[in-house]
Design an enzyme around this catalytic site. Structure first.
Site, PDB file in Angstrom:
ATOM      1  N   ARG A  24       0.898  -1.054  -0.299  1.00  0.00           N
ATOM      2  CA  ARG A  24      -0.041  -0.523  -0.354  1.00  0.00           C
ATOM      3  C   ARG A  24       1.137   1.358   0.112  1.00  0.00           C
ATOM      4  O   ARG A  24       2.040   1.244   0.328  1.00  0.00           O
ATOM      5  CB  ARG A  24      -0.575   0.275   0.692  1.00  0.00           C
ATOM      6  CG  ARG A  24       0.015   0.114   2.725  1.00  0.00           C
ATOM      7  CD  ARG A  24       0.050   1.917   3.483  1.00  0.00           C
ATOM      8  NE  ARG A  24       0.687   1.687   4.436  1.00  0.00           N
ATOM      9  CZ  ARG A  24       1.319   1.954   4.723  1.00  0.00           C
ATOM     10  NH1 ARG A  24       1.624   3.561   4.097  1.00  0.00           N
ATOM     11  NH2 ARG A  24       1.333   2.518   6.057  1.00  0.00           N
ATOM     12  N   ARG A  81      -5.362   5.647   1.141  1.00  0.00           N
ATOM     13  CA  ARG A  81      -4.256   4.873   0.382  1.00  0.00           C
ATOM     14  C   ARG A  81      -5.010   3.630  -0.442  1.00  0.00           C
ATOM     15  O   ARG A  81      -5.542   3.155  -0.602  1.00  0.00           O
ATOM     16  CB  ARG A  81      -4.500   4.171   2.618  1.00  0.00           C
ATOM     17  CG  ARG A  81      -4.265   4.384   3.915  1.00  0.00           C
ATOM     18  CD  ARG A  81      -2.828   4.624   3.236  1.00  0.00           C
ATOM     19  NE  ARG A  81      -2.133   5.151   4.749  1.00  0.00           N
ATOM     20  CZ  ARG A  81      -1.736   5.081   5.923  1.00  0.00           C
ATOM     21  NH1 ARG A  81      -1.766   3.476   5.792  1.00  0.00           N
ATOM     22  NH2 ARG A  81      -1.503   5.518   6.778  1.00  0.00           N
ATOM     23  N   ARG A  94       4.696  -7.066  12.508  1.00  0.00           N
ATOM     24  CA  ARG A  94       2.938  -6.891  13.086  1.00  0.00           C
ATOM     25  C   ARG A  94       2.255  -8.391  13.867  1.00  0.00           C
ATOM     26  O   ARG A  94       2.812  -9.449  12.251  1.00  0.00           O
ATOM     27  CB  ARG A  94       1.911  -6.046  12.016  1.00  0.00           C
ATOM     28  CG  ARG A  94       2.745  -4.320  12.289  1.00  0.00           C
ATOM     29  CD  ARG A  94       2.363  -3.440  11.022  1.00  0.00           C
ATOM     30  NE  ARG A  94       2.409  -2.351  11.004  1.00  0.00           N
ATOM     31  CZ  ARG A  94       2.491  -1.383  10.577  1.00  0.00           C
ATOM     32  NH1 ARG A  94       1.045  -1.041   9.746  1.00  0.00           N
ATOM     33  NH2 ARG A  94       3.386  -0.069  10.651  1.00  0.00           N
ATOM     34  N   ARG A 108       4.222   0.780   2.292  1.00  0.00           N
ATOM     35  CA  ARG A 108       3.927  -0.770   3.085  1.00  0.00           C
ATOM     36  C   ARG A 108       3.612  -1.397   2.554  1.00  0.00           C
ATOM     37  O   ARG A 108       2.594  -2.263   1.747  1.00  0.00           O
ATOM     38  CB  ARG A 108       3.393  -0.388   4.521  1.00  0.00           C
ATOM     39  CG  ARG A 108       4.518  -1.013   6.372  1.00  0.00           C
ATOM     40  CD  ARG A 108       2.889  -1.676   6.772  1.00  0.00           C
ATOM     41  NE  ARG A 108       2.347  -1.996   7.118  1.00  0.00           N
ATOM     42  CZ  ARG A 108       1.634  -3.317   7.288  1.00  0.00           C
ATOM     43  NH1 ARG A 108       2.369  -3.976   7.671  1.00  0.00           N
ATOM     44  NH2 ARG A 108       0.435  -3.605   7.043  1.00  0.00           N
ATOM     45  N   THR A 113       6.123   8.669  10.023  1.00  0.00           N
ATOM     46  CA  THR A 113       6.774   7.486   9.724  1.00  0.00           C
ATOM     47  C   THR A 113       6.179   6.929   8.254  1.00  0.00           C
ATOM     48  O   THR A 113       7.010   6.115   7.828  1.00  0.00           O
ATOM     49  CB  THR A 113       5.871   6.059  10.683  1.00  0.00           C
ATOM     50  OG1 THR A 113       4.322   5.994  10.392  1.00  0.00           O
ATOM     51  CG2 THR A 113       6.115   6.419  12.131  1.00  0.00           C
ATOM     52  N   GLU A 156      -6.393   7.457   7.768  1.00  0.00           N
ATOM     53  CA  GLU A 156      -5.231   8.161   8.408  1.00  0.00           C
ATOM     54  C   GLU A 156      -4.663   8.938   7.103  1.00  0.00           C
ATOM     55  O   GLU A 156      -4.020  10.183   7.265  1.00  0.00           O
ATOM     56  CB  GLU A 156      -4.142   7.111   8.979  1.00  0.00           C
ATOM     57  CG  GLU A 156      -3.073   7.878   9.405  1.00  0.00           C
ATOM     58  CD  GLU A 156      -1.885   6.716  10.274  1.00  0.00           C
ATOM     59  OE1 GLU A 156      -2.364   6.176  10.627  1.00  0.00           O
ATOM     60  OE2 GLU A 156      -0.388   7.197   9.711  1.00  0.00           O
ATOM     61  N   CYS A 187       1.717  11.089   9.674  1.00  0.00           N
ATOM     62  CA  CYS A 187       2.936  10.588  10.138  1.00  0.00           C
ATOM     63  C   CYS A 187       4.179  10.135   9.923  1.00  0.00           C
ATOM     64  O   CYS A 187       3.952   9.978   8.761  1.00  0.00           O
ATOM     65  CB  CYS A 187       1.988   9.758  11.050  1.00  0.00           C
ATOM     66  SG  CYS A 187       3.160   8.369  12.012  1.00  0.00           S
ATOM     67  N   GLU A 241      -1.665  -3.299  12.289  1.00  0.00           N
ATOM     68  CA  GLU A 241      -1.040  -2.597  13.818  1.00  0.00           C
ATOM     69  C   GLU A 241      -1.630  -2.585  14.673  1.00  0.00           C
ATOM     70  O   GLU A 241      -2.942  -2.430  14.959  1.00  0.00           O
ATOM     71  CB  GLU A 241      -0.273  -1.125  13.101  1.00  0.00           C
ATOM     72  CG  GLU A 241       0.505  -0.295  13.806  1.00  0.00           C
ATOM     73  CD  GLU A 241       0.492   0.973  13.354  1.00  0.00           C
ATOM     74  OE1 GLU A 241      -0.326   1.395  12.881  1.00  0.00           O
ATOM     75  OE2 GLU A 241       2.324   1.562  13.851  1.00  0.00           O
TER      76      GLU A 241
HETATM   77  P1  ADP Z   1      -1.070   0.021   7.312  1.00  0.00           P
HETATM   78  O1  ADP Z   1      -0.237  -1.287   6.580  1.00  0.00           O
HETATM   79  O2  ADP Z   1      -2.150   0.093   6.392  1.00  0.00           O
HETATM   80  O3  ADP Z   1      -0.421   0.521   7.429  1.00  0.00           O
HETATM   81  P2  ADP Z   1      -2.350  -2.256   8.996  1.00  0.00           P
HETATM   82  O4  ADP Z   1      -0.781  -2.520   9.483  1.00  0.00           O
HETATM   83  O5  ADP Z   1      -2.960  -1.893  10.786  1.00  0.00           O
HETATM   84  O6  ADP Z   1      -2.105  -1.082   8.423  1.00  0.00           O
HETATM   85  O7  ADP Z   1      -2.632  -3.105   7.995  1.00  0.00           O
HETATM   86  C1  ADP Z   1      -4.029  -2.609   7.585  1.00  0.00           C
HETATM   87  C2  ADP Z   1      -4.983  -4.089   7.568  1.00  0.00           C
HETATM   88  O8  ADP Z   1      -4.383  -5.174   6.376  1.00  0.00           O
HETATM   89  C3  ADP Z   1      -5.391  -4.900   8.278  1.00  0.00           C
HETATM   90  O9  ADP Z   1      -6.327  -5.591   8.481  1.00  0.00           O
HETATM   91  C4  ADP Z   1      -4.169  -6.106   8.080  1.00  0.00           C
HETATM   92  O10 ADP Z   1      -4.279  -7.575   8.105  1.00  0.00           O
HETATM   93  C5  ADP Z   1      -3.975  -6.125   6.914  1.00  0.00           C
HETATM   94  N1  ADP Z   1      -2.690  -6.653   5.983  1.00  0.00           N
HETATM   95  C6  ADP Z   1      -1.750  -5.860   5.830  1.00  0.00           C
HETATM   96  N2  ADP Z   1      -0.780  -6.507   4.973  1.00  0.00           N
HETATM   97  C7  ADP Z   1      -1.421  -8.165   4.733  1.00  0.00           C
HETATM   98  C8  ADP Z   1      -1.164  -8.792   3.853  1.00  0.00           C
HETATM   99  N3  ADP Z   1       0.012  -9.393   3.738  1.00  0.00           N
HETATM  100  N4  ADP Z   1      -2.113  -9.689   3.664  1.00  0.00           N
HETATM  101  C9  ADP Z   1      -3.424  -9.828   3.736  1.00  0.00           C
HETATM  102  N5  ADP Z   1      -3.650  -8.511   5.007  1.00  0.00           N
HETATM  103  C10 ADP Z   1      -2.742  -7.528   5.480  1.00  0.00           C
HETATM  104  N1  ARG Z   2       1.272   7.204  16.828  1.00  0.00           N
HETATM  105  C1  ARG Z   2       1.542   6.112  16.468  1.00  0.00           C
HETATM  106  C2  ARG Z   2       2.591   6.160  18.053  1.00  0.00           C
HETATM  107  O1  ARG Z   2       3.174   7.095  17.158  1.00  0.00           O
HETATM  108  C3  ARG Z   2       1.784   4.818  15.148  1.00  0.00           C
HETATM  109  C4  ARG Z   2       2.644   6.164  14.323  1.00  0.00           C
HETATM  110  C5  ARG Z   2       2.951   4.354  12.742  1.00  0.00           C
HETATM  111  N2  ARG Z   2       1.377   4.141  12.878  1.00  0.00           N
HETATM  112  C6  ARG Z   2       1.064   4.936  11.859  1.00  0.00           C
HETATM  113  N3  ARG Z   2      -0.068   4.293  11.782  1.00  0.00           N
HETATM  114  N4  ARG Z   2       1.127   5.859  11.710  1.00  0.00           N
HETATM  115  O2  ARG Z   2       3.108   4.697  17.265  1.00  0.00           O
END
Ligand code: ADP
Ligand code: ARG
Length: 342
Positions: free
Chosen positions: A112, A215, A295, A266, A259, A211, A257, A300
């Site tokens: 993403r 995305r 994760r 990601r 990050t 966020e 953010c 997250e």
């Molecule tokens: P982001 O990737 O948008 O920073 P998250 O870590 O919260 O945020 O992930 C968002 C969603 O994507 C969650 O439901 C997570 O389980 C799903 N997800 C992330 N990576 C994968 C993957 N490789 N396969 C399937 N689902 C995924």
């Molecule tokens: N604000 C949170 C922290 O400082 C999340 C930081 C990274 N994650 C995110 N979804 N932006 O831990």
């Protein structure tokens, strides 16, 4: 506004870098969107377990509060204030054979990027009217996409609770009530004007007004990282032809953010590692070497389920998109080799 009371539990980069002197220097500054220090740091103050603890409301936040953001960005990304971020969004140069042809380890792959639309405030400062305008602008542009990117938009308001729960469970939709986003103002007027656009097989999705404004997501079952990257690049280019995104020479794509600055990318796999999961020291040694993050499987701040982990690139700024995916690819290759050898 007084200097925040930081306890021993406050371990964020914000609490590390915000000295009393710096606080005094910055406390009365505001961006054109009326975003001040209080709002910048609120998430990290209210959530002591924040890792980073700051959010931006516009590109200007990163300039006006640079004495706080620059050291945080340097700690997060190893990226100095003199550096320029260079993008390279080209799936053809990715060196990658399929990693798991027999489908033994990698359950799914997802890449993403975050994007924010020029001329609108970022989520922490956007007002309800602007959020509504933005939602419309984005889903109307997306509705013009064709081929395997063609799809429909589902606002949170239009979905039944059971449909939302299913989408979240299947990893297609963001969760509700994240306390870090809440404290940053990113959940204001929830759930209005948020939603998800996706194609019919849910391999291309766009989250709207979570966020970040967008995305953009490409995902599918199995470990064909190249196919997922190719679809994402096509999608980004198609959307970028219609919508102008916030971008700067120094910081790349601007995100709420820090990050996510730079590539805002990601790239992750959900991977089953039962043996390595029993030896987290060995596991973390590999992820540290390849700059990877671990994760849980519900995203997250979630826990891993069984021996399944979400493994993704940690670096996003100062390296190109190709390098982000390559970090993940090489790291996952090493993890699979270690699992086989364990
Ligand atoms: P982001 O990737 O948008 O920073 P998250 O870590 O919260 O945020 O992930 C968002 C969603 O994507 C969650 O439901 C997570 O389980 C799903 N997800 C992330 N990576 C994968 C993957 N490789 N396969 C399937 N689902 C995924
Ligand atoms: N604000 C949170 C922290 O400082 C999340 C930081 C990274 N994650 C995110 N979804 N932006 O831990």
């Amino acid at each position: 506004m007084n200097y925040p009371i930081f306890s021993k539990e406050h371990t964020s980069l914000m609490s590390k870098h915000l000295s009393y002197e710096l606080f005094e220097e910055l406390k009365d500054l505001k961006t054109a969107n009326n975003f001040g220090l209080q709002q910048v740091i609120n998430s990290g103050v209210e959530n002591p377990d924040s890792g980073v603890g700051v959010y931006a409301a516009d590109e200007e936040t990163y300039h006006i509060f640079k004495d706080l953001f620059d050291p945080i960005i340097e700690d997060c990304h190893g990226f100095s204030k003199q550096q320029k971020h260079i993008s390279h969004l080209d799936s053809s140069v990715l060196a990658s054979d399929e990693l798991d042809i027999e489908n033994q380890y990698i359950l799914s792959t997802r890449i993403r990027v975050a994007r924010n639309v020029k001329s609108f405030p970022l989520g922490p400062a956007i007002n309800n009217h602007q959020r509504e305008q933005l939602e419309k602008l984005i889903y109307q542009s997306l509705s013009e996409l064709t081929g395997n990117l063609a799809g429909h938009y589902y606002s949170l308001d239009s979905l039944k609770d059971s449909e939302k729960a299913q989408l979240i469970n299947d990893h297609f939709l963001f969760k509700q009530g994240d306390r870090f986003l809440q404290a940053a103002g990113l959940n204001n007027n929830w759930p209005k004007n948020r939603g998800v656009f996706h194609n019919s097989d849910k391999t291309f999705l766009v989250w709207i007004n979570e966020e970040d404004h967008l995305r953009i997501i490409s995902m599918q079952q199995g470990g064909d990282i190249k196919a997922v990257f190719e679809r994402l690049v096509t999608a980004i280019e198609a959307i970028e032809n219609k919508i102008a995104f916030m971008h700067s020479e120094h910081l790349g794509y601007i995100s709420s953010c820090p990050t996510n600055l730079g590539t805002a990318m990601r790239a992750s796999v959900h991977i089953k590692l039962p043996k390595l999961g029993l030896d987290m020291v060995a596991f973390r040694k590999i992820t540290a070497k390849y700059h990877l993050d671990i994760r849980g499987t519900q995203g997250e701040h979630s826990d891993n389920l069984g021996a399944i982990y979400d493994v993704s690139n940690k670096r996003r700024l100062g390296i190109s998109e190709v390098e982000c995916v390559q970090d993940m690819y090489e790291g996952v290759k090493a993890l699979i080799a270690a699992e086989k050898a364990a």
